[in-house]
Design a protein around this motif. Structure first.
Motif, PDB file in Angstrom:
ATOM      1  N   ILE A 178       0.871  -1.179   0.000  1.00  9.94           N
ATOM      2  CA  ILE A 178       0.000   0.000   0.000  1.00  9.94           C
ATOM      3  C   ILE A 178       0.902   1.221   0.000  1.00  9.94           C
ATOM      4  O   ILE A 178       1.763   1.365   0.878  1.00  9.94           O
ATOM      5  CB  ILE A 178      -0.898   0.050   1.246  1.00  9.94           C
ATOM      6  CG1 ILE A 178      -1.720  -1.231   1.391  1.00  9.94           C
ATOM      7  CG2 ILE A 178      -1.804   1.279   1.203  1.00  9.94           C
ATOM      8  CD1 ILE A 178      -2.352  -1.372   2.778  1.00  9.94           C
ATOM      9  N   ILE A 179       0.717   2.093  -0.966  1.00  4.42           N
ATOM     10  CA  ILE A 179       1.410   3.380  -1.003  1.00  4.42           C
ATOM     11  C   ILE A 179       0.333   4.451  -0.870  1.00  4.42           C
ATOM     12  O   ILE A 179      -0.328   4.820  -1.844  1.00  4.42           O
ATOM     13  CB  ILE A 179       2.232   3.554  -2.283  1.00  4.42           C
ATOM     14  CG1 ILE A 179       3.270   2.431  -2.403  1.00  4.42           C
ATOM     15  CG2 ILE A 179       2.912   4.920  -2.304  1.00  4.42           C
ATOM     16  CD1 ILE A 179       4.078   2.459  -3.691  1.00  4.42           C
ATOM     17  N   ALA A 180       0.114   4.913   0.349  1.00  3.65           N
ATOM     18  CA  ALA A 180      -0.943   5.883   0.653  1.00  3.65           C
ATOM     19  C   ALA A 180      -0.387   7.285   0.429  1.00  3.65           C
ATOM     20  O   ALA A 180       0.110   7.939   1.351  1.00  3.65           O
ATOM     21  CB  ALA A 180      -1.440   5.696   2.079  1.00  3.65           C
ATOM     22  N   ASN A 181      -0.486   7.735  -0.796  1.00  9.94           N
ATOM     23  CA  ASN A 181       0.173   8.962  -1.225  1.00  9.94           C
ATOM     24  C   ASN A 181      -0.781  10.131  -1.456  1.00  9.94           C
ATOM     25  O   ASN A 181      -0.351  11.288  -1.476  1.00  9.94           O
ATOM     26  CB  ASN A 181       0.949   8.664  -2.515  1.00  9.94           C
ATOM     27  CG  ASN A 181       1.463   9.903  -3.187  1.00  9.94           C
ATOM     28  OD1 ASN A 181       2.440  10.505  -2.754  1.00  9.94           O
ATOM     29  ND2 ASN A 181       0.809  10.312  -4.266  1.00  9.94           N
ATOM     30  N   ALA A 182      -2.068   9.877  -1.616  1.00 11.88           N
ATOM     31  CA  ALA A 182      -3.010  10.947  -1.974  1.00 11.88           C
ATOM     32  C   ALA A 182      -3.003  12.062  -0.935  1.00 11.88           C
ATOM     33  O   ALA A 182      -2.940  11.812   0.273  1.00 11.88           O
ATOM     34  CB  ALA A 182      -4.418  10.380  -2.105  1.00 11.88           C
ATOM     35  N   GLY A 183      -3.075  13.300  -1.408  1.00 13.38           N
ATOM     36  CA  GLY A 183      -3.102  14.424  -0.480  1.00 13.38           C
ATOM     37  C   GLY A 183      -3.463  15.727  -1.167  1.00 13.38           C
ATOM     38  O   GLY A 183      -3.397  15.844  -2.393  1.00 13.38           O
ATOM     39  N   LEU A 184      -3.847  16.695  -0.340  1.00 13.12           N
ATOM     40  CA  LEU A 184      -4.136  18.048  -0.785  1.00 13.12           C
ATOM     41  C   LEU A 184      -3.264  19.024  -0.018  1.00 13.12           C
ATOM     42  O   LEU A 184      -2.836  18.739   1.102  1.00 13.12           O
ATOM     43  CB  LEU A 184      -5.608  18.400  -0.536  1.00 13.12           C
ATOM     44  CG  LEU A 184      -6.671  17.598  -1.279  1.00 13.12           C
ATOM     45  CD1 LEU A 184      -8.055  18.026  -0.802  1.00 13.12           C
ATOM     46  CD2 LEU A 184      -6.538  17.793  -2.789  1.00 13.12           C
ATOM     47  N   ALA A 185      -3.016  20.178  -0.615  1.00 12.01           N
ATOM     48  CA  ALA A 185      -2.241  21.212   0.068  1.00 12.01           C
ATOM     49  C   ALA A 185      -3.015  22.517   0.147  1.00 12.01           C
ATOM     50  O   ALA A 185      -2.431  23.593   0.260  1.00 12.01           O
ATOM     51  CB  ALA A 185      -0.911  21.435  -0.649  1.00 12.01           C
ATOM     52  N   THR A 186      -4.336  22.443   0.105  1.00 11.43           N
ATOM     53  CA  THR A 186      -5.161  23.644   0.158  1.00 11.43           C
ATOM     54  C   THR A 186      -5.466  24.021   1.606  1.00 11.43           C
ATOM     55  O   THR A 186      -5.534  23.154   2.477  1.00 11.43           O
ATOM     56  CB  THR A 186      -6.483  23.423  -0.593  1.00 11.43           C
ATOM     57  OG1 THR A 186      -7.178  22.311   0.002  1.00 11.43           O
ATOM     58  CG2 THR A 186      -6.224  23.120  -2.055  1.00 11.43           C
ATOM     59  N   PRO A 187      -5.671  25.304   1.890  1.00 14.34           N
ATOM     60  CA  PRO A 187      -5.987  25.744   3.260  1.00 14.34           C
ATOM     61  C   PRO A 187      -7.469  25.545   3.570  1.00 14.34           C
ATOM     62  O   PRO A 187      -8.189  26.486   3.910  1.00 14.34           O
ATOM     63  CB  PRO A 187      -5.593  27.218   3.245  1.00 14.34           C
ATOM     64  CG  PRO A 187      -5.850  27.654   1.841  1.00 14.34           C
ATOM     65  CD  PRO A 187      -5.498  26.464   0.981  1.00 14.34           C
ATOM     66  N   THR A 188      -7.913  24.308   3.434  1.00 18.18           N
ATOM     67  CA  THR A 188      -9.339  23.992   3.573  1.00 18.18           C
ATOM     68  C   THR A 188      -9.539  22.779   4.469  1.00 18.18           C
ATOM     69  O   THR A 188      -8.623  21.968   4.671  1.00 18.18           O
ATOM     70  CB  THR A 188      -9.968  23.685   2.208  1.00 18.18           C
ATOM     71  OG1 THR A 188      -9.383  22.471   1.695  1.00 18.18           O
ATOM     72  CG2 THR A 188      -9.749  24.827   1.234  1.00 18.18           C
ATOM     73  N   ALA A 189     -10.755  22.624   4.941  1.00 18.63           N
ATOM     74  CA  ALA A 189     -11.093  21.468   5.772  1.00 18.63           C
ATOM     75  C   ALA A 189     -10.981  20.169   4.982  1.00 18.63           C
ATOM     76  O   ALA A 189     -10.683  19.109   5.556  1.00 18.63           O
ATOM     77  CB  ALA A 189     -12.499  21.630   6.344  1.00 18.63           C
ATOM     78  N   THR A 190     -11.201  20.222   3.680  1.00 24.34           N
ATOM     79  CA  THR A 190     -11.091  19.019   2.862  1.00 24.34           C
ATOM     80  C   THR A 190      -9.690  18.420   2.927  1.00 24.34           C
ATOM     81  O   THR A 190      -9.518  17.199   2.836  1.00 24.34           O
ATOM     82  CB  THR A 190     -11.465  19.323   1.401  1.00 24.34           C
ATOM     83  OG1 THR A 190     -12.754  19.929   1.357  1.00 24.34           O
ATOM     84  CG2 THR A 190     -11.482  18.061   0.561  1.00 24.34           C
ATOM     85  N   THR A 191      -8.690  19.264   3.087  1.00 24.33           N
ATOM     86  CA  THR A 191      -7.319  18.777   3.243  1.00 24.33           C
ATOM     87  C   THR A 191      -7.199  17.867   4.458  1.00 24.33           C
ATOM     88  O   THR A 191      -6.484  16.859   4.429  1.00 24.33           O
ATOM     89  CB  THR A 191      -6.346  19.964   3.347  1.00 24.33           C
ATOM     90  OG1 THR A 191      -6.303  20.638   2.080  1.00 24.33           O
ATOM     91  CG2 THR A 191      -4.940  19.528   3.714  1.00 24.33           C
ATOM     92  N   VAL A 192      -7.894  18.184   5.520  1.00 22.48           N
ATOM     93  CA  VAL A 192      -7.902  17.339   6.717  1.00 22.48           C
ATOM     94  C   VAL A 192      -8.534  15.988   6.409  1.00 22.48           C
ATOM     95  O   VAL A 192      -8.008  14.929   6.797  1.00 22.48           O
ATOM     96  CB  VAL A 192      -8.654  18.035   7.868  1.00 22.48           C
ATOM     97  CG1 VAL A 192      -8.865  17.085   9.048  1.00 22.48           C
ATOM     98  CG2 VAL A 192      -7.892  19.278   8.319  1.00 22.48           C
ATOM     99  N   ALA A 193      -9.649  16.019   5.708  1.00 25.11           N
ATOM    100  CA  ALA A 193     -10.365  14.780   5.399  1.00 25.11           C
ATOM    101  C   ALA A 193      -9.534  13.840   4.540  1.00 25.11           C
ATOM    102  O   ALA A 193      -9.530  12.623   4.750  1.00 25.11           O
ATOM    103  CB  ALA A 193     -11.684  15.108   4.705  1.00 25.11           C
ATOM    104  N   VAL A 194      -8.803  14.394   3.572  1.00 19.94           N
ATOM    105  CA  VAL A 194      -8.007  13.559   2.668  1.00 19.94           C
ATOM    106  C   VAL A 194      -6.676  13.172   3.294  1.00 19.94           C
ATOM    107  O   VAL A 194      -6.316  11.989   3.359  1.00 19.94           O
ATOM    108  CB  VAL A 194      -7.765  14.282   1.329  1.00 19.94           C
ATOM    109  CG1 VAL A 194      -6.810  13.474   0.446  1.00 19.94           C
ATOM    110  CG2 VAL A 194      -9.075  14.523   0.610  1.00 19.94           C
TER     111      VAL A 194
END
Length: 260
Positions: free
Chosen positions: A67-83
């Motif tokens: 498993i390579i769990a690489n997905a991510g966001l770099a936005t200053p948003t709550a969605t970044t926490v979820a991802v």
């Protein structure tokens, strides 16, 4: 012998480069992303996380090697926490049972050198407790505040992820099951996610003042892919709970002797 890898965030950046590298080496990759992958799901949602497990189980016939769990966001948003945190943890825990039949199971996540930046304490506490409603509420407050407050979201998610890796890697579910669990912590990498920081010479100069990278500076995603490929290889049998900074030296500059 060919190995089967699951890579989230496989449609771009580090994930795409890692998928290409492992495929070139003769392995099978099951790519996961919002779109343009073998499995298209939204890891910011419980439904997307559940679908990830179902689809990967079907495509792999119930057996994977890494498993390579690489997905991510770099936005200053709550969605970044979820991802970045809850999506990553759900990927690792949700797919872990599919590693059971592998002779050399491996798992790795992508954290960040931004984990070294001062976190938002309330968000970090909620993430460490794995309390998603509370974490999302605090992240929404930071997003609404904007500016420096919102900018703490990304680094806080990566610090929490690094903590999770170190705390869980040594448990019966991971080390006790013979599964090395580790993470990488990249510095500034040229990807679509970092275009705002790497797209111009002015932007690159500015980001390197915040993220000092004395060894060769900003780098291509392929360099991170080589490290990820080794961490999920059969050669890596003993690294456990390590967060490996591939950052051109920013960790050494920022932390110096403090960890020793």
């Amino acid at each position: 012998m060919s190995r089967t890898h699951v890579i989230t965030g496989a449609a771009s950046g580090i994930g795409k480069s890692t998928a290409e590298l492992l495929t070139q080496r003769g392995d099978r990759v099951i790519g996961v992303d919002l779109r343009g992958a073998d499995v298209n799901v939204d890891l910011s949602t419980p439904e997307g996380r559940s679908e990830l497990v179902d689809r990967v189980t079907d495509l792999s016939d119930g057996v994977i090697d890494t498993i390579i769990a690489n997905a991510g966001l770099a936005t200053p948003t709550a969605t970044t926490v979820a991802v970045n945190f809850f999506g990553t943890v759900a990927t690792l825990t949700g797919l872990r049972h599919l590693l059971a039949a592998s002779s050399a199971p491996r798992a790795v996540a992508t954290a960040s050198m931004a984990s070294l930046f001062p976190p938002d304490d309330a968000l970090l506490e909620a993430l460490t407790a794995e309390d998603e409603p509370r974490a999302m509420e605090r992240a929404s407050e930071l997003e609404a505040a904007g500016g420096d407050a919102a900018s703490q979201i990304y680094g806080t998610t990566k610090r929490a992820l690094a903590r999770w890796i170190r705390r869980n890697a040594i448990t019966p579910d991971w080390a006790g099951a013979g599964i090395p669990l580790n993470a990488i912590a990249p510095g500034v990498v040229k990807t679509p996610m970092t275009e705002a920081f790497t797209g111009t010479e002015e932007a690159r100069t500015a980001i390197l003042k915040t993220v000092p990278m004395p060894l060769n500076g900003i780098f291509e995603p392929r360099d991170a892919a080589y490290l990820l490929a080794w961490l999920v290889s059969t050669e890596n049998a003993h690294l456990c709970g390590q967060v490996i900074f591939i950052d051109g030296g920013s960790d050494a500059v920022i932390r110096g002797d403090s960890t020793w």
